[in-house]
Design a protein around this motif. Sequence first.
Motif, PDB file in Angstrom:
ATOM      1  N   ASP A  37       0.825  -1.208   0.000  1.00 32.93           N
ATOM      2  CA  ASP A  37       0.000   0.000   0.000  1.00 32.93           C
ATOM      3  C   ASP A  37       0.862   1.263   0.000  1.00 32.93           C
ATOM      4  O   ASP A  37       0.575   2.242   0.707  1.00 32.93           O
ATOM      5  CB  ASP A  37      -0.956   0.014   1.202  1.00 32.93           C
ATOM      6  N   GLN A  38       1.954   1.215  -0.741  1.00 36.28           N
ATOM      7  CA  GLN A  38       2.898   2.321  -0.928  1.00 36.28           C
ATOM      8  C   GLN A  38       3.720   2.635   0.321  1.00 36.28           C
ATOM      9  O   GLN A  38       4.413   3.657   0.371  1.00 36.28           O
ATOM     10  CB  GLN A  38       2.196   3.581  -1.434  1.00 36.28           C
ATOM     11  N   PHE A  39       3.697   1.762   1.322  1.00 32.75           N
ATOM     12  CA  PHE A  39       4.602   1.879   2.463  1.00 32.75           C
ATOM     13  C   PHE A  39       5.811   0.985   2.209  1.00 32.75           C
ATOM     14  O   PHE A  39       5.671  -0.155   1.757  1.00 32.75           O
ATOM     15  CB  PHE A  39       3.918   1.451   3.765  1.00 32.75           C
ATOM     16  N   ILE A  40       6.998   1.471   2.500  1.00 31.46           N
ATOM     17  CA  ILE A  40       8.213   0.677   2.343  1.00 31.46           C
ATOM     18  C   ILE A  40       8.348  -0.233   3.559  1.00 31.46           C
ATOM     19  O   ILE A  40       8.499   0.241   4.690  1.00 31.46           O
ATOM     20  CB  ILE A  40       9.460   1.572   2.209  1.00 31.46           C
ATOM     21  N   VAL A  41       8.268  -1.547   3.339  1.00 35.87           N
ATOM     22  CA  VAL A  41       8.346  -2.501   4.445  1.00 35.87           C
ATOM     23  C   VAL A  41       9.716  -3.158   4.541  1.00 35.87           C
ATOM     24  O   VAL A  41      10.038  -3.786   5.554  1.00 35.87           O
ATOM     25  CB  VAL A  41       7.244  -3.583   4.325  1.00 35.87           C
ATOM     26  N   ASN A  42      10.515  -3.031   3.496  1.00 27.27           N
ATOM     27  CA  ASN A  42      11.879  -3.573   3.516  1.00 27.27           C
ATOM     28  C   ASN A  42      12.678  -2.953   2.378  1.00 27.27           C
ATOM     29  O   ASN A  42      12.122  -2.643   1.325  1.00 27.27           O
ATOM     30  CB  ASN A  42      11.861  -5.098   3.360  1.00 27.27           C
ATOM     31  N   TYR A  43      13.959  -2.732   2.615  1.00 33.89           N
ATOM     32  CA  TYR A  43      14.832  -2.226   1.549  1.00 33.89           C
ATOM     33  C   TYR A  43      16.211  -2.853   1.694  1.00 33.89           C
ATOM     34  O   TYR A  43      16.660  -3.164   2.806  1.00 33.89           O
ATOM     35  CB  TYR A  43      14.932  -0.700   1.595  1.00 33.89           C
ATOM     36  N   THR A  44      16.865  -3.069   0.584  1.00 35.82           N
ATOM     37  CA  THR A  44      18.239  -3.572   0.562  1.00 35.82           C
ATOM     38  C   THR A  44      18.999  -2.885  -0.558  1.00 35.82           C
ATOM     39  O   THR A  44      18.408  -2.461  -1.549  1.00 35.82           O
ATOM     40  CB  THR A  44      18.294  -5.100   0.341  1.00 35.82           C
ATOM     41  N   LEU A  45      20.313  -2.764  -0.408  1.00 30.62           N
ATOM     42  CA  LEU A  45      21.176  -2.182  -1.434  1.00 30.62           C
ATOM     43  C   LEU A  45      22.150  -3.252  -1.902  1.00 30.62           C
ATOM     44  O   LEU A  45      22.685  -4.019  -1.080  1.00 30.62           O
ATOM     45  CB  LEU A  45      21.938  -0.972  -0.891  1.00 30.62           C
ATOM     46  N   ASP A  64       1.600   0.305  -6.757  1.00 30.08           N
ATOM     47  CA  ASP A  64       2.122   0.241  -5.398  1.00 30.08           C
ATOM     48  C   ASP A  64       3.582   0.677  -5.315  1.00 30.08           C
ATOM     49  O   ASP A  64       3.917   1.666  -4.661  1.00 30.08           O
ATOM     50  CB  ASP A  64       1.960  -1.179  -4.846  1.00 30.08           C
ATOM     51  N   VAL A  65       4.446  -0.049  -6.004  1.00 31.85           N
ATOM     52  CA  VAL A  65       5.879   0.207  -5.836  1.00 31.85           C
ATOM     53  C   VAL A  65       6.401   1.361  -6.692  1.00 31.85           C
ATOM     54  O   VAL A  65       7.285   2.106  -6.263  1.00 31.85           O
ATOM     55  CB  VAL A  65       6.687  -1.089  -6.117  1.00 31.85           C
ATOM     56  N   GLU A  66       5.864   1.539  -7.896  1.00 34.25           N
ATOM     57  CA  GLU A  66       6.363   2.597  -8.766  1.00 34.25           C
ATOM     58  C   GLU A  66       6.151   3.996  -8.178  1.00 34.25           C
ATOM     59  O   GLU A  66       7.057   4.845  -8.237  1.00 34.25           O
ATOM     60  CB  GLU A  66       5.715   2.495 -10.158  1.00 34.25           C
ATOM     61  N   PRO A  67       4.975   4.293  -7.598  1.00 36.56           N
ATOM     62  CA  PRO A  67       4.793   5.613  -6.994  1.00 36.56           C
ATOM     63  C   PRO A  67       5.764   5.896  -5.842  1.00 36.56           C
ATOM     64  O   PRO A  67       6.095   7.053  -5.576  1.00 36.56           O
ATOM     65  CB  PRO A  67       3.345   5.580  -6.493  1.00 36.56           C
ATOM     66  N   VAL A  68       6.202   4.845  -5.141  1.00 38.93           N
ATOM     67  CA  VAL A  68       7.144   5.042  -4.043  1.00 38.93           C
ATOM     68  C   VAL A  68       8.446   5.636  -4.563  1.00 38.93           C
ATOM     69  O   VAL A  68       8.962   6.627  -4.025  1.00 38.93           O
ATOM     70  CB  VAL A  68       7.417   3.706  -3.310  1.00 38.93           C
ATOM     71  N   PHE A  69       8.993   5.033  -5.618  1.00 31.28           N
ATOM     72  CA  PHE A  69      10.219   5.561  -6.211  1.00 31.28           C
ATOM     73  C   PHE A  69       9.992   6.962  -6.770  1.00 31.28           C
ATOM     74  O   PHE A  69      10.873   7.822  -6.697  1.00 31.28           O
ATOM     75  CB  PHE A  69      10.724   4.626  -7.316  1.00 31.28           C
ATOM     76  N   ALA A  70       8.811   7.185  -7.335  1.00 27.90           N
ATOM     77  CA  ALA A  70       8.510   8.502  -7.900  1.00 27.90           C
ATOM     78  C   ALA A  70       8.500   9.567  -6.808  1.00 27.90           C
ATOM     79  O   ALA A  70       9.065  10.656  -6.980  1.00 27.90           O
ATOM     80  CB  ALA A  70       7.157   8.470  -8.618  1.00 27.90           C
ATOM     81  N   HIS A  71       7.883   9.263  -5.662  1.00 25.75           N
ATOM     82  CA  HIS A  71       7.832  10.212  -4.551  1.00 25.75           C
ATOM     83  C   HIS A  71       9.234  10.488  -4.009  1.00 25.75           C
ATOM     84  O   HIS A  71       9.611  11.642  -3.775  1.00 25.75           O
ATOM     85  CB  HIS A  71       6.942   9.677  -3.425  1.00 25.75           C
ATOM     86  N   VAL A  72      10.010   9.419  -3.800  1.00 26.44           N
ATOM     87  CA  VAL A  72      11.329   9.573  -3.195  1.00 26.44           C
ATOM     88  C   VAL A  72      12.287  10.309  -4.132  1.00 26.44           C
ATOM     89  O   VAL A  72      13.010  11.224  -3.713  1.00 26.44           O
ATOM     90  CB  VAL A  72      11.906   8.194  -2.804  1.00 26.44           C
ATOM     91  N   LYS A  73      12.276   9.936  -5.407  1.00 32.24           N
ATOM     92  CA  LYS A  73      13.252  10.498  -6.345  1.00 32.24           C
ATOM     93  C   LYS A  73      12.848  11.862  -6.884  1.00 32.24           C
ATOM     94  O   LYS A  73      13.686  12.774  -6.973  1.00 32.24           O
ATOM     95  CB  LYS A  73      13.464   9.524  -7.510  1.00 32.24           C
ATOM     96  N   HIS A  74      11.598  12.014  -7.244  1.00 30.37           N
ATOM     97  CA  HIS A  74      11.191  13.240  -7.941  1.00 30.37           C
ATOM     98  C   HIS A  74      10.515  14.251  -7.007  1.00 30.37           C
ATOM     99  O   HIS A  74      10.897  15.419  -6.988  1.00 30.37           O
ATOM    100  CB  HIS A  74      10.270  12.884  -9.110  1.00 30.37           C
ATOM    101  N   ASN A  75       9.551  13.810  -6.227  1.00 32.11           N
ATOM    102  CA  ASN A  75       8.864  14.752  -5.344  1.00 32.11           C
ATOM    103  C   ASN A  75       9.758  15.252  -4.212  1.00 32.11           C
ATOM    104  O   ASN A  75       9.610  16.387  -3.757  1.00 32.11           O
ATOM    105  CB  ASN A  75       7.600  14.116  -4.764  1.00 32.11           C
ATOM    106  N   ARG A  76      10.685  14.378  -3.741  1.00 24.39           N
ATOM    107  CA  ARG A  76      11.572  14.789  -2.652  1.00 24.39           C
ATOM    108  C   ARG A  76      13.009  14.990  -3.116  1.00 24.39           C
ATOM    109  O   ARG A  76      13.914  15.176  -2.317  1.00 24.39           O
ATOM    110  CB  ARG A  76      11.490  13.759  -1.527  1.00 24.39           C
ATOM    111  N   ASN A  77      13.202  14.856  -4.434  1.00 22.93           N
ATOM    112  CA  ASN A  77      14.476  15.199  -5.067  1.00 22.93           C
ATOM    113  C   ASN A  77      15.664  14.394  -4.521  1.00 22.93           C
ATOM    114  O   ASN A  77      16.789  14.890  -4.466  1.00 22.93           O
ATOM    115  CB  ASN A  77      14.762  16.705  -4.929  1.00 22.93           C
ATOM    116  N   PHE A  78      15.423  13.171  -4.116  1.00 30.26           N
ATOM    117  CA  PHE A  78      16.521  12.308  -3.670  1.00 30.26           C
ATOM    118  C   PHE A  78      16.998  11.488  -4.878  1.00 30.26           C
ATOM    119  O   PHE A  78      16.543  10.374  -5.114  1.00 30.26           O
ATOM    120  CB  PHE A  78      16.058  11.386  -2.539  1.00 30.26           C
TER     121      PHE A  78
END
Length: 265
Positions: free
Chosen positions: A41-49, A222-236
């Motif tokens: 639901d667009q919440f990040i529940v886990n991340y790895t690099l 679900d997942v695509e908007p998360v990257f969009a918010h982080v990268k474009h809306n918050r300029n990260f």
Amino acid sequence: LAGRNSYSKTDPDAIFMRMKDDHMQNGQLKPGYNVQISSEDQFIVNYTLHQQTNDLHTLKPHLESYQYLYQSLPESLTADAGYGSQENYELLSNKGINAYVKFNTFDQEQNKTESKKKKNASAFHRDQLHYNKEEDYYVCPMGQRMDKISQGKKITKSGYKQTYSKYRAKNCTGCSTKSVCFKGKNERVVERNHTLEYYKQKAREDLLSEIGQAKLKKRTADVEPVFAHVKHNRNFKRFTHRGLDKVELEFGLHALAHNIRKKSA
């Protein structure tokens, strides 16, 4: 290089990846990290690099990270074709996870706008050849039997072993359809991985089911908007720190901020 195919002098932990952040969008090689996330639901529940450009081998360590955090595994997993491999299908099956993961030709198979020429040519594709499982042979489009001539193993980059079988037609000389069937002077030979074909067929059935179609639509939203918010809306768009440990912490802070803002929205 610790198993990596590139090395950056400015950040020894980073790998060179083809970025698209210049005004021409022509893709420049720059040091970076492959970020993977799980979302609900667009919440990040886990991340790895990861220190590799390909997504294929990131699924296993990403799931291990998820299991370590939550002491459990997800009931189902939806992912695009970048993760569709025999190794990953087997991994998800062994862990009892319902997988809705595309393979690399799934979208092409479902493309309803193929030209007539491509449709006719597809009849000669190896995936369309009739297979007799009991006697282990294929039949070419002209009805000619293709017997098994050899079997071998291949080892992937991660060390996973795959078994391949080769089948050869008996006589292609003088065949009227040879020019569209295959290119070569001798008889046609096809190579097949039966285990992979089994997993692809199962994935095909699951993805085309009513639940599978709903899962695919939900993944896109679900997942695509998360990257969009982080990268474009918050300029990260780039890390300000160097080293795997520091960039993991940096992305974690952005993930935390994303979830807080999402919760308060």
